[in-house]
Scaffold this motif. Structure first.
Motif, PDB file in Angstrom:
ATOM      1  N   ARG A  11      33.651  53.269  54.681  1.00 35.77           N
ATOM      2  CA  ARG A  11      34.976  53.732  54.288  1.00 35.77           C
ATOM      3  C   ARG A  11      35.980  52.600  54.089  1.00 35.77           C
ATOM      4  O   ARG A  11      36.803  52.658  53.185  1.00 35.77           O
ATOM      5  CB  ARG A  11      35.506  54.694  55.340  1.00 35.77           C
ATOM      6  N   PHE A  12      35.940  51.586  54.916  1.00 33.36           N
ATOM      7  CA  PHE A  12      36.992  50.578  54.911  1.00 33.36           C
ATOM      8  C   PHE A  12      36.564  49.174  54.486  1.00 33.36           C
ATOM      9  O   PHE A  12      37.409  48.375  54.134  1.00 33.36           O
ATOM     10  CB  PHE A  12      37.638  50.481  56.299  1.00 33.36           C
ATOM     11  N   ILE A  13      35.308  48.856  54.546  1.00 32.86           N
ATOM     12  CA  ILE A  13      34.878  47.508  54.186  1.00 32.86           C
ATOM     13  C   ILE A  13      34.259  47.557  52.801  1.00 32.86           C
ATOM     14  O   ILE A  13      33.291  48.251  52.565  1.00 32.86           O
ATOM     15  CB  ILE A  13      33.888  46.931  55.223  1.00 32.86           C
ATOM     16  N   ARG A  14      34.867  46.819  51.913  1.00 32.57           N
ATOM     17  CA  ARG A  14      34.376  46.763  50.542  1.00 32.57           C
ATOM     18  C   ARG A  14      33.813  45.374  50.291  1.00 32.57           C
ATOM     19  O   ARG A  14      34.280  44.391  50.865  1.00 32.57           O
ATOM     20  CB  ARG A  14      35.519  47.039  49.565  1.00 32.57           C
ATOM     21  N   PRO A  15      32.842  45.293  49.377  1.00 36.01           N
ATOM     22  CA  PRO A  15      32.323  43.965  49.055  1.00 36.01           C
ATOM     23  C   PRO A  15      33.434  43.099  48.480  1.00 36.01           C
ATOM     24  O   PRO A  15      34.256  43.567  47.707  1.00 36.01           O
ATOM     25  CB  PRO A  15      31.255  44.235  48.001  1.00 36.01           C
ATOM     26  N   PHE A  16      33.445  41.863  48.889  1.00 35.60           N
ATOM     27  CA  PHE A  16      34.471  40.934  48.418  1.00 35.60           C
ATOM     28  C   PHE A  16      33.800  39.869  47.580  1.00 35.60           C
ATOM     29  O   PHE A  16      32.970  39.117  48.046  1.00 35.60           O
ATOM     30  CB  PHE A  16      35.199  40.307  49.601  1.00 35.60           C
ATOM     31  N   SER A  17      34.167  39.850  46.339  1.00 35.01           N
ATOM     32  CA  SER A  17      33.665  38.846  45.422  1.00 35.01           C
ATOM     33  C   SER A  17      34.730  37.768  45.299  1.00 35.01           C
ATOM     34  O   SER A  17      35.864  38.057  44.936  1.00 35.01           O
ATOM     35  CB  SER A  17      33.400  39.490  44.065  1.00 35.01           C
ATOM     36  N   GLU A  18      34.380  36.560  45.599  1.00 31.08           N
ATOM     37  CA  GLU A  18      35.344  35.473  45.491  1.00 31.08           C
ATOM     38  C   GLU A  18      35.628  35.195  44.030  1.00 31.08           C
ATOM     39  O   GLU A  18      34.817  34.609  43.326  1.00 31.08           O
ATOM     40  CB  GLU A  18      34.830  34.227  46.201  1.00 31.08           C
ATOM     41  N   THR A  19      36.773  35.653  43.588  1.00 25.51           N
ATOM     42  CA  THR A  19      37.206  35.476  42.220  1.00 25.51           C
ATOM     43  C   THR A  19      38.280  34.405  42.189  1.00 25.51           C
ATOM     44  O   THR A  19      39.213  34.443  42.977  1.00 25.51           O
ATOM     45  CB  THR A  19      37.780  36.799  41.674  1.00 25.51           C
ATOM     46  N   THR A  20      38.142  33.470  41.281  1.00 24.84           N
ATOM     47  CA  THR A  20      39.148  32.432  41.115  1.00 24.84           C
ATOM     48  C   THR A  20      40.046  32.820  39.956  1.00 24.84           C
ATOM     49  O   THR A  20      39.571  33.211  38.896  1.00 24.84           O
ATOM     50  CB  THR A  20      38.489  31.069  40.826  1.00 24.84           C
ATOM     51  N   ALA A  21      41.338  32.725  40.162  1.00 27.97           N
ATOM     52  CA  ALA A  21      42.307  33.050  39.117  1.00 27.97           C
ATOM     53  C   ALA A  21      43.317  31.913  38.994  1.00 27.97           C
ATOM     54  O   ALA A  21      43.767  31.359  39.991  1.00 27.97           O
ATOM     55  CB  ALA A  21      43.018  34.356  39.440  1.00 27.97           C
ATOM     56  N   VAL A  22      43.656  31.602  37.758  1.00 28.98           N
ATOM     57  CA  VAL A  22      44.672  30.595  37.466  1.00 28.98           C
ATOM     58  C   VAL A  22      45.920  31.324  36.993  1.00 28.98           C
ATOM     59  O   VAL A  22      45.885  32.036  35.993  1.00 28.98           O
ATOM     60  CB  VAL A  22      44.196  29.612  36.372  1.00 28.98           C
ATOM     61  N   PHE A  23      46.995  31.184  37.731  1.00 30.34           N
ATOM     62  CA  PHE A  23      48.265  31.830  37.399  1.00 30.34           C
ATOM     63  C   PHE A  23      49.187  30.780  36.798  1.00 30.34           C
ATOM     64  O   PHE A  23      49.539  29.815  37.457  1.00 30.34           O
ATOM     65  CB  PHE A  23      48.900  32.423  38.648  1.00 30.34           C
ATOM     66  N   SER A  24      49.562  30.985  35.540  1.00 36.09           N
ATOM     67  CA  SER A  24      50.447  30.061  34.855  1.00 36.09           C
ATOM     68  C   SER A  24      51.696  30.823  34.424  1.00 36.09           C
ATOM     69  O   SER A  24      51.626  31.748  33.613  1.00 36.09           O
ATOM     70  CB  SER A  24      49.750  29.468  33.628  1.00 36.09           C
ATOM     71  N   GLY A  25      52.827  30.423  34.962  1.00 35.90           N
ATOM     72  CA  GLY A  25      54.070  31.143  34.713  1.00 35.90           C
ATOM     73  C   GLY A  25      54.881  30.629  33.541  1.00 35.90           C
ATOM     74  O   GLY A  25      56.042  31.004  33.390  1.00 35.90           O
ATOM     75  N   GLN A  26      54.294  29.801  32.701  1.00 38.73           N
ATOM     76  CA  GLN A  26      55.043  29.194  31.603  1.00 38.73           C
ATOM     77  C   GLN A  26      55.659  30.217  30.649  1.00 38.73           C
ATOM     78  O   GLN A  26      56.731  29.981  30.107  1.00 38.73           O
ATOM     79  CB  GLN A  26      54.155  28.237  30.820  1.00 38.73           C
ATOM     80  N   GLN A  27      55.003  31.346  30.422  1.00 35.40           N
ATOM     81  CA  GLN A  27      55.503  32.327  29.458  1.00 35.40           C
ATOM     82  C   GLN A  27      56.175  33.521  30.124  1.00 35.40           C
ATOM     83  O   GLN A  27      56.669  34.406  29.443  1.00 35.40           O
ATOM     84  CB  GLN A  27      54.364  32.805  28.566  1.00 35.40           C
ATOM     85  N   LEU A  28      56.216  33.549  31.435  1.00 33.35           N
ATOM     86  CA  LEU A  28      56.772  34.687  32.167  1.00 33.35           C
ATOM     87  C   LEU A  28      58.297  34.604  32.201  1.00 33.35           C
ATOM     88  O   LEU A  28      58.860  33.570  32.552  1.00 33.35           O
ATOM     89  CB  LEU A  28      56.206  34.684  33.586  1.00 33.35           C
ATOM     90  N   ARG A  29      58.966  35.678  31.832  1.00 33.26           N
ATOM     91  CA  ARG A  29      60.429  35.731  31.786  1.00 33.26           C
ATOM     92  C   ARG A  29      60.925  37.041  32.370  1.00 33.26           C
ATOM     93  O   ARG A  29      60.274  38.070  32.248  1.00 33.26           O
ATOM     94  CB  ARG A  29      60.939  35.645  30.343  1.00 33.26           C
ATOM     95  N   LEU A  30      62.108  36.995  32.941  1.00 31.84           N
ATOM     96  CA  LEU A  30      62.765  38.227  33.371  1.00 31.84           C
ATOM     97  C   LEU A  30      63.324  38.954  32.149  1.00 31.84           C
ATOM     98  O   LEU A  30      63.717  38.306  31.170  1.00 31.84           O
ATOM     99  CB  LEU A  30      63.917  37.914  34.331  1.00 31.84           C
ATOM    100  N   PRO A  31      63.390  40.280  32.186  1.00 30.48           N
ATOM    101  CA  PRO A  31      64.056  41.001  31.098  1.00 30.48           C
ATOM    102  C   PRO A  31      65.516  40.565  31.014  1.00 30.48           C
ATOM    103  O   PRO A  31      66.105  40.108  32.002  1.00 30.48           O
ATOM    104  CB  PRO A  31      63.955  42.471  31.510  1.00 30.48           C
ATOM    105  N   ASP A  32      66.120  40.689  29.845  1.00 25.32           N
ATOM    106  CA  ASP A  32      67.495  40.225  29.622  1.00 25.32           C
ATOM    107  C   ASP A  32      68.476  40.782  30.641  1.00 25.32           C
ATOM    108  O   ASP A  32      69.386  40.079  31.071  1.00 25.32           O
ATOM    109  CB  ASP A  32      67.956  40.583  28.206  1.00 25.32           C
TER     110      ASP A  32
END
Length: 166
Positions: A11-32
């Motif tokens: 019920r509570f333990i799920r398989p954990f796959s070590e996923t690597t993610a690269v987060f690049s905020g260069q294009q991220l903007r707040l709405p006006d």
């Protein structure tokens, strides 16, 4: 005892796959309507179909309570997904879109803008399978921003429990 352990595991333990993610905020903007100077702004990116969200919901609820009045909390749900935030998180304001969010590599994730409107942090809540206050990247960042200390961590690499955003 073995039956209880089997029930808990299934019920509570799920398989954990070590996923690597690269987060690049260069294009991220707040709405006006949110851009520019103002409060510290926190955006939670989530997918209701992602089992990885369960790991950070309690911590996020604790942050909502702890930083109330000092941080504005928003959430952006994965486009095309259906679901609702848990009751404890429904005080977060909903965003229909966020410029640049289509480039988000994975969720759950968070973006934090400082009082001057500059992106201070973009990435995961923590590394590993679960997130809580003891292993979170977010609490120290929010504390620094509240104390008017600069933070520049808009590009991060992490290994954790993530789901594709695309």
């Amino acid at each position: 005892m073995l039956t209880g352990l089997w029930w808990y595991k299934s019920r509570f333990i799920r398989p954990f796959s070590e996923t690597t993610a690269v987060f690049s905020g260069q294009q991220l903007r707040l709405p006006d309507n949110l851009a520019g100077t103002g409060a510290i702004r926190f955006v939670h990116f989530w997918d209701p179909n992602c089992p990885c969200n369960v790991g950070n919901q309690q911590h996020l609820a604790e942050m909502l309570e702890h930083y109330a009045g000092e941080v504005e909390f928003y959430h952006l749900q994965k486009p095309g997904s259906n679901g609702q935030l848990p009751k404890a998180l429904r005080s977060m304001q909903h965003l229909n879109e966020l410029p640049g969010s289509q480039h988000l590599p994975a969720s759950p994730a968070v973006a934090i803008w400082d009082r001057s409107g500059q992106l201070a942090y973009f990435g995961p809540y923590s590394e590993g399978a679960v997130c809580n206050s003891s292993n979170s990247f977010i609490d120290p960042i929010l504390d620094a921003l509240i104390d008017n200390r600069p933070v520049t961590a808009a590009n991060t690499l992490a290994v954790g429990c993530f789901c594709d955003w695309q």
